[in-house]
Write a protein that holds these residues in place. Sequence first.
Motif, PDB file in Angstrom:
ATOM      1  N   ARG A 156      45.372  50.991  54.001  1.00 30.83           N
ATOM      2  CA  ARG A 156      43.938  50.929  53.729  1.00 30.83           C
ATOM      3  C   ARG A 156      43.471  49.605  54.325  1.00 30.83           C
ATOM      4  O   ARG A 156      43.767  49.339  55.481  1.00 30.83           O
ATOM      5  N   SER A 160      48.022  44.274  40.621  1.00 27.37           N
ATOM      6  CA  SER A 160      46.904  44.638  39.753  1.00 27.37           C
ATOM      7  C   SER A 160      47.515  45.186  38.456  1.00 27.37           C
ATOM      8  O   SER A 160      48.703  44.996  38.203  1.00 27.37           O
ATOM      9  N   ARG A 174      45.658  40.178  39.985  1.00 20.57           N
ATOM     10  CA  ARG A 174      44.286  40.704  39.933  1.00 20.57           C
ATOM     11  C   ARG A 174      44.239  41.784  38.861  1.00 20.57           C
ATOM     12  O   ARG A 174      44.769  42.881  39.055  1.00 20.57           O
ATOM     13  N   ALA A 175      43.631  41.469  37.736  1.00 20.87           N
ATOM     14  CA  ALA A 175      43.629  42.410  36.610  1.00 20.87           C
ATOM     15  C   ALA A 175      42.255  43.042  36.413  1.00 20.87           C
ATOM     16  O   ALA A 175      41.270  42.343  36.193  1.00 20.87           O
ATOM     17  N   GLY A 176      42.215  44.356  36.512  1.00 22.84           N
ATOM     18  CA  GLY A 176      40.976  45.086  36.238  1.00 22.84           C
ATOM     19  C   GLY A 176      41.141  45.990  35.032  1.00 22.84           C
ATOM     20  O   GLY A 176      40.771  45.642  33.901  1.00 22.84           O
ATOM     21  N   HIS A 177      41.745  47.146  35.258  1.00 25.26           N
ATOM     22  CA  HIS A 177      41.862  48.183  34.216  1.00 25.26           C
ATOM     23  C   HIS A 177      42.409  47.635  32.894  1.00 25.26           C
ATOM     24  O   HIS A 177      41.960  48.047  31.823  1.00 25.26           O
ATOM     25  N   HIS A 208      47.905  44.917  48.485  1.00 24.01           N
ATOM     26  CA  HIS A 208      47.631  45.824  47.375  1.00 24.01           C
ATOM     27  C   HIS A 208      48.703  46.902  47.354  1.00 24.01           C
ATOM     28  O   HIS A 208      49.082  47.426  48.398  1.00 24.01           O
ATOM     29  N   LYS A 266      44.279  39.421  53.725  1.00 27.37           N
ATOM     30  CA  LYS A 266      44.895  40.622  53.147  1.00 27.37           C
ATOM     31  C   LYS A 266      45.833  41.271  54.157  1.00 27.37           C
ATOM     32  O   LYS A 266      45.466  41.519  55.304  1.00 27.37           O
ATOM     33  N   TYR A 270      33.810  48.081  35.724  1.00 21.63           N
ATOM     34  CA  TYR A 270      34.293  49.422  35.376  1.00 21.63           C
ATOM     35  C   TYR A 270      33.383  50.042  34.300  1.00 21.63           C
ATOM     36  O   TYR A 270      33.849  50.657  33.338  1.00 21.63           O
ATOM     37  N   TYR A 324      39.937  55.518  35.456  1.00 22.05           N
ATOM     38  CA  TYR A 324      39.009  54.622  36.167  1.00 22.05           C
ATOM     39  C   TYR A 324      37.702  55.367  36.477  1.00 22.05           C
ATOM     40  O   TYR A 324      36.608  54.834  36.344  1.00 22.05           O
ATOM     41  N   VAL A 346      38.969  41.148  37.380  1.00 20.05           N
ATOM     42  CA  VAL A 346      38.283  42.056  38.302  1.00 20.05           C
ATOM     43  C   VAL A 346      37.077  42.696  37.591  1.00 20.05           C
ATOM     44  O   VAL A 346      37.250  43.424  36.609  1.00 20.05           O
ATOM     45  N   MET A 401      36.853  41.197  47.308  1.00 21.84           N
ATOM     46  CA  MET A 401      38.052  41.899  47.780  1.00 21.84           C
ATOM     47  C   MET A 401      37.768  42.823  48.955  1.00 21.84           C
ATOM     48  O   MET A 401      38.644  43.103  49.753  1.00 21.84           O
ATOM     49  N   LYS A 416      34.499  44.273  39.445  1.00 22.26           N
ATOM     50  CA  LYS A 416      33.791  45.136  40.404  1.00 22.26           C
ATOM     51  C   LYS A 416      33.252  46.375  39.684  1.00 22.26           C
ATOM     52  O   LYS A 416      33.663  46.661  38.554  1.00 22.26           O
TER      53      LYS A 416
HETATM   54  C1  LIG Z   1      40.300  47.247  41.960  1.00 16.41           C
HETATM   55  C2  LIG Z   1      41.345  46.377  42.538  1.00 16.41           C
HETATM   56  C3  LIG Z   1      42.217  45.682  41.699  1.00 16.41           C
HETATM   57  C4  LIG Z   1      42.248  45.889  40.195  1.00 16.41           C
HETATM   58  O1  LIG Z   1      43.033  47.025  39.926  1.00 16.41           O
HETATM   59  P1  LIG Z   1      43.321  47.495  38.419  1.00 16.41           P
HETATM   60  O2  LIG Z   1      44.283  48.608  38.593  1.00 16.41           O
HETATM   61  O3  LIG Z   1      42.031  47.933  37.853  1.00 16.41           O
HETATM   62  O4  LIG Z   1      43.882  46.325  37.703  1.00 16.41           O
HETATM   63  C5  LIG Z   1      43.102  44.804  42.283  1.00 16.41           C
HETATM   64  N1  LIG Z   1      43.139  44.620  43.623  1.00 16.41           N
HETATM   65  C6  LIG Z   1      42.329  45.285  44.460  1.00 16.41           C
HETATM   66  C7  LIG Z   1      42.416  45.033  45.923  1.00 16.41           C
HETATM   67  C8  LIG Z   1      41.404  46.192  43.956  1.00 16.41           C
HETATM   68  O5  LIG Z   1      40.599  46.855  44.782  1.00 16.41           O
END
Ligand SMILES: *Cc1c(COP(=O)(O)O)cnc(C)c1O
Length: 385
Positions: A147, A215, A231-234, A175, A140, A52, A370, A46, A95, A48
């Motif tokens: 949401r 996530s 889905r990995a962001g943080h 999510h 989704k 970050y 975040y 991720v 997303m 977006k």
């Molecule tokens: C931002 C987001 C993620 C990533 O989440 P993290 O907690 O940063 O890993 C995954 N899925 C969706 C739909 C998001 O908006």
Amino acid sequence: MLPQPARMKGMSAAFRSFVLVSREQIARNYASVRSVVGPAVDVLGVVKADAYGHGAIEVARVLVGEGAGWLAVSSVDEGATLRASGVVAPRILVMGGFLPFEAEAMLGYDLTPAVHSLEQMRDLDRLAGAAGKTVRYHLKIDSGMGRLGTRAPAAEIVAALAATPHAQLEGLMTHLASAADYTSTQTADQLAYFGRIAAALDAGGYRGLRLHTSSTNAIAYGRGSGHNMVRAGHALYGYVSPARGQAPAQGLDVRPALTWKARLLAVKELPAGALVGYGGTFRTPRAMRIGVIGAGYADGIFHRLSNRGQVIADGKLTPILGTISMDLTTIDLSHTSILGPGDEVTLLGQEGEARLDAQQIARVAGTISYNILCSISARVRRVYV
Ligand SMILES: *Cc1c(COP(=O)(O)O)cnc(C)c1O
């Protein structure tokens, strides 16, 4: 235990305020996510919100270099920017889906939308039909976060799928609202709801879909496993939220990849009783040495940190004094005599024994990590090491 920021001693850059991003640490964090989920599961990286705050193009390059087959962004605009920059990501999931005025760019840049409603499935089908191609998308499901996502019953989804032959369902996602909270049943409820929809689609002949619910926090605490994509962001940026309640130990070995520094513009001695900054909200209780650093709330230092936050100067945590200004922040330098104009202090990162990460800063600023990372503004130059 707090995550340890990557060591970047001796790294510097000729800017008043700058961020150092360790490509290597991002690669290691990605590898940790990969190893926790196992080889059968695809990892969407991720990126977006400019990854970050780490810089989406550079981070995307690192992830693709590490073999990532998928990236995820929030909007068509972010996806188009990545594609236009020449990042050759095999697939990019948007997303936040698309609005009608974004459809052309979405198809043109080969972006894969998350679709949030049956109506939007029909819109996509019409678009794809008119363009003479099939367009893949991920549907989704709102499994209880309230949401984005459809709340339509499975039978209606299956009927809509049958009526939209040009739009090709590739994935089913939801999510989780409370993945790190073990005091609530929300995650179990959401996963059960999602499981029922997935089973109904499977029974309806829609097999082999990419299923993704997790996530960072769900990955770290092992929730929502059994699906074939995450889905990995943080986590890529070195963070996992602390759990509430009786949680298993989290399984990711990730560390912050970003260090944020700013330079002193002035160092001066103030007598006891002197006022500092707008509103005179700090009065020196004794004679003090203060430093004025060339970064303020316009750079992303939270105004809430006025008279509350800390920075690291000469290897020690030291308080922010007075009100944070747009371009300047005043700090206590009474503990050191070696720093002068042009020298660096650390706003986020590690110096010697002292550490300050986004979670620590967030607690004092009354927000979440975040928010701290995403708020480091565009004026702060990103330097990759
Ligand atoms: C931002 C987001 C993620 C990533 O989440 P993290 O907690 O940063 O890993 C995954 N899925 C969706 C739909 C998001 O908006």
